[in-house]
Scaffold this active site. Sequence first.
Site, PDB file in Angstrom:
ATOM      1  N   CYS A  49     -19.449 -12.868 -18.909  1.00  0.00           N
ATOM      2  CA  CYS A  49     -20.748 -13.054 -19.464  1.00  0.00           C
ATOM      3  C   CYS A  49     -20.602 -14.050 -20.725  1.00  0.00           C
ATOM      4  O   CYS A  49     -21.368 -14.849 -20.990  1.00  0.00           O
ATOM      5  CB  CYS A  49     -20.916 -11.661 -19.949  1.00  0.00           C
ATOM      6  SG  CYS A  49     -22.802 -11.514 -20.414  1.00  0.00           S
ATOM      7  N   CYS A  68     -23.552  -7.608 -18.326  1.00  0.00           N
ATOM      8  CA  CYS A  68     -22.365  -7.568 -17.680  1.00  0.00           C
ATOM      9  C   CYS A  68     -21.098  -6.803 -17.962  1.00  0.00           C
ATOM     10  O   CYS A  68     -21.111  -6.556 -19.254  1.00  0.00           O
ATOM     11  CB  CYS A  68     -21.766  -9.131 -17.565  1.00  0.00           C
ATOM     12  SG  CYS A  68     -22.717 -10.497 -16.739  1.00  0.00           S
ATOM     13  N   CYS A  86     -26.996 -12.885 -19.992  1.00  0.00           N
ATOM     14  CA  CYS A  86     -26.625 -14.218 -19.609  1.00  0.00           C
ATOM     15  C   CYS A  86     -27.146 -14.695 -18.348  1.00  0.00           C
ATOM     16  O   CYS A  86     -26.978 -15.541 -17.555  1.00  0.00           O
ATOM     17  CB  CYS A  86     -25.055 -14.261 -19.321  1.00  0.00           C
ATOM     18  SG  CYS A  86     -24.415 -13.243 -17.992  1.00  0.00           S
ATOM     19  N   CYS A 113     -28.202  -9.553 -15.882  1.00  0.00           N
ATOM     20  CA  CYS A 113     -27.699  -9.425 -16.746  1.00  0.00           C
ATOM     21  C   CYS A 113     -28.590  -9.672 -18.102  1.00  0.00           C
ATOM     22  O   CYS A 113     -29.221 -11.008 -17.997  1.00  0.00           O
ATOM     23  CB  CYS A 113     -26.446  -9.982 -17.069  1.00  0.00           C
ATOM     24  SG  CYS A 113     -25.747  -9.870 -19.077  1.00  0.00           S
ATOM     25  N   GLY A 118       0.681  -1.071   0.008  1.00  0.00           N
ATOM     26  CA  GLY A 118      -0.115   0.107  -0.031  1.00  0.00           C
ATOM     27  C   GLY A 118       0.757   1.066   0.124  1.00  0.00           C
ATOM     28  O   GLY A 118       0.355   2.385  -0.063  1.00  0.00           O
TER      29      GLY A 118
END
Lengths: 277, 263, 365
Positions: free
Chosen positions: A269, A263, A241, A238, A29
């Site tokens: 997807c 998606c 899908c 979605c 970080g």
Amino acid sequence: MSGYNFAYLDEQTKRMIRRAILKAVAIPGYQVPFGSREMPLSYGWGTGGVQVTASVIGPEDVLKVIDQGADDTTNAVSIRQFFARTTGVKTTTRTDRATLIQTRHRIPETPLREGQIMVFQVPIPEPLRWLEPRESETRKIHALEEYGAMHVRLYEDITLHGRVATAYDYPVRVNGRYVMRPSPIPKFDNPKLDRNPALLLFGAGREKRIYAVPSWTSVKSLDFKDHPFTIEKWEQSCALCGAGDSFLDEVIVDDKGGRMFVCSDTDYCARRREPTR
Amino acid sequence: MTPMPMTQVPLLAVRGLTKRYGERVGCLDVGFDLWSGEVLGLVGESGSGKTSVLQCLAGRLEATAGCADFFQRDGTIVDILRLPEAPRRRLARTDWAMVQQNPRDGLRMGVTAGANVGERLMAVGERHYGRIRREALDWLGQVEIPQDRIDDLPGTFSGGMLQRLQIARCLVTRPRLVFMDEPTGALDVSVQARLLDLLRGLVADLGLSAIVVTHDLAVARLLAHRLLVMKDGEVIESGLTDQVLDDPQHPYTQLLVSSVLQP
Amino acid sequence: MYVAVKGGERAIEEAHRLLADARRGDPAVPEITLRQIEQQLALAVDRVMTEGSVFDRELAALAIKQARGDLFEAVFLLRAYRTTLPRFGASEPIDTSDMTIRRRISATFKDLPGGQILGPTFDYTHRLLDFDLAGPDPGGETPSRQATPPADPLDEPIPRVVDLLDREGLIEAEEPDDDGEPVGDLTREPLRFPCGRAARLQNLARGDEGFLLALGYSTQRGYGRNHPFAGEIRLGEVDVELSPEELGFPIAIASITVTECQMVNQFKGSASAPAQFTRGYGLAFGESERKAMVMALVDRALRCAELGEEPVSPAQDEEFVLYHSDNVEASGFVQHLKLPHYVDFQSELVLVRNLRAAAGTRPAA
């Protein structure tokens, strides 16, 4: 592309970047300054990510490049072509087959594995930049862990809006120490950072910083105990899908403002629609 | 008005504090002990050196010479003039506080009153929004700011209210040592009395120690147990407040005292 | 039936083809040559070399041609190319007192050793469009101008004005660091604060002329308290010398054109130091006089900390100036807004909708 080194950068530069990456991995970080080079792409268009990828990529790697979760958005195409030309490595759109993934603004829905590397393109690395424009001061704040002001921002949001009003690039605490910006991924993707098996590398070319989250590191989104961090949800699934657990793009389909949701992760997807592919 | 020292060791023991600006002397060889629960007044005209002393002790100026031993919460003693930046900033956020003459310098004008008061709590790790808010409300009450102002931006506050907000912001982590730089300096006379009363009450209730810089002897009399009178960078007289103001020994102190306008 | 948009690759290829066509323009018009650009648009070439940090007139001309005349884009091309060049050493610092001078002026004295040499300058032209320059129809002949034979370059070295002031102790001394420490290189290392004067000057040399011009201008208008005088501006050729390891002594490997500006600023003095003039320095490739001047103004403004001045204006704010002076970085980040941001936007949409829904149901504050 004759006359250029493998992956474009000269070996000295790659070595310099790898040293920065090692330092970043050693201090999860923490933003490591590095001598960012002018690349053939504009600053702001992924030069940091490209330099990190160019420094870690090897001839055996299989590379995936996505932007907004999709493999065929123009900039993802441009970057993938750049690496295809300068390295000759295999490229793929399949998250599960990639060894190295460069991404802008999304983490794939398909869970990553140990041994994979994900490189994030970062526009502004400094989480305190909104509070303090001076770099000399923000470095001190990180060194002294004076993160009180980050929570002031959250407090204000809750006071004014009843909730935290940050939707993407939501700040996180890495390994219990440094506060980091995960790049403009939607907060929906933040939980995927926590204890991810893959190595996560972050490159900011214009701002000249590299940072990292090693495998299996704790990454916690900043919040209050009584106002815990939450992610976006959609009522819809979605339209292509049927997934109800992925980040959905809103697409406007006609002049009357009709819309559908699909998606954002095109590979996820596609796999769901044709699993045998 | 003499407090009993609560420990055998002074909270702050200053010796030989000197600040030079090139050829010019800010303060010269200043020394004193400050005990727990005691308020010390530094009085004098502009240029007397009182501000240099305060700024050096608060860590905003680098002293040229001297030492200042601070008795920390954990029982250890540290010379705050030689403290590296990291521990000094930590102390400044927790065990010390600085009340600035102009409250805008000591507040975040861009965030709400509640956030201003709550910030130091958040800085030391408080992570419960509800608790932060309750503490903030409580402190607003203690400094006599209406609680329904908690979500207002400080820009909408009067001068007196801003100063009281700054005080709340400073005291929320219960610092043991408070530096005050002309705390009523920026306020209307009519508002000053009320603020002084408030400060006096808080200092007594919370057992704070404070070093108060002021050119106003009335402020000194109201707030301080003891006084150091400064002229041209040096301490020329010191003692209990009432003694110094009622029976000044040094000619300069006599001059100061006699020139105070009688109400 | 919605089909996810594909064909990003095709779109990009077509875009490149269109760009190449646009770059060429009307095929009936003769294609511009690098030589023409380098010779007749010389000041554009000078600017691109200066901000691109490469002295190579032909490369700069190529960059300008490829960039269709967009100088920001040309600087970017040149810098990206520079990244790929191998380094085999560092030259000696150039010695501008050894310059073959073609122009040299000073505003501080009416006359001075060496004289005021105007050289090629726009300064005293009247800005009237000269239609004689519009030239013939394509394919026609231009009446050739009587070329003025160039004057002989001056032989003796001309002393610097600031050196004259220096001899009297009137201007602050400027001693080069003798510690043998290598000078940092901003193209290899990131900028850190506080940064030294060397890093600042590198940044300013590469910095956008327009940005520095605005900042320099602001210091003259009261956003800064300095009245500068143009102590000396000189333009000419200097040798670049390198000491190869094998030889152990310096050899001249190139001759480059530079413009140097030394600004002399209002005196300073304190109880301990006597009153003296202070300096600002600017250096650019080619005939980039404006650039050298504004660089000197901003250099002086950024020296406020060293000279004990309170920074009160934007030009004196080191982080502000040095972080925003690079037009390649700035252009990239500004233009990145054109990239797809629809996922971030989607997150914002979700949030805004939720906030509005929640506000509708919350009791009034």
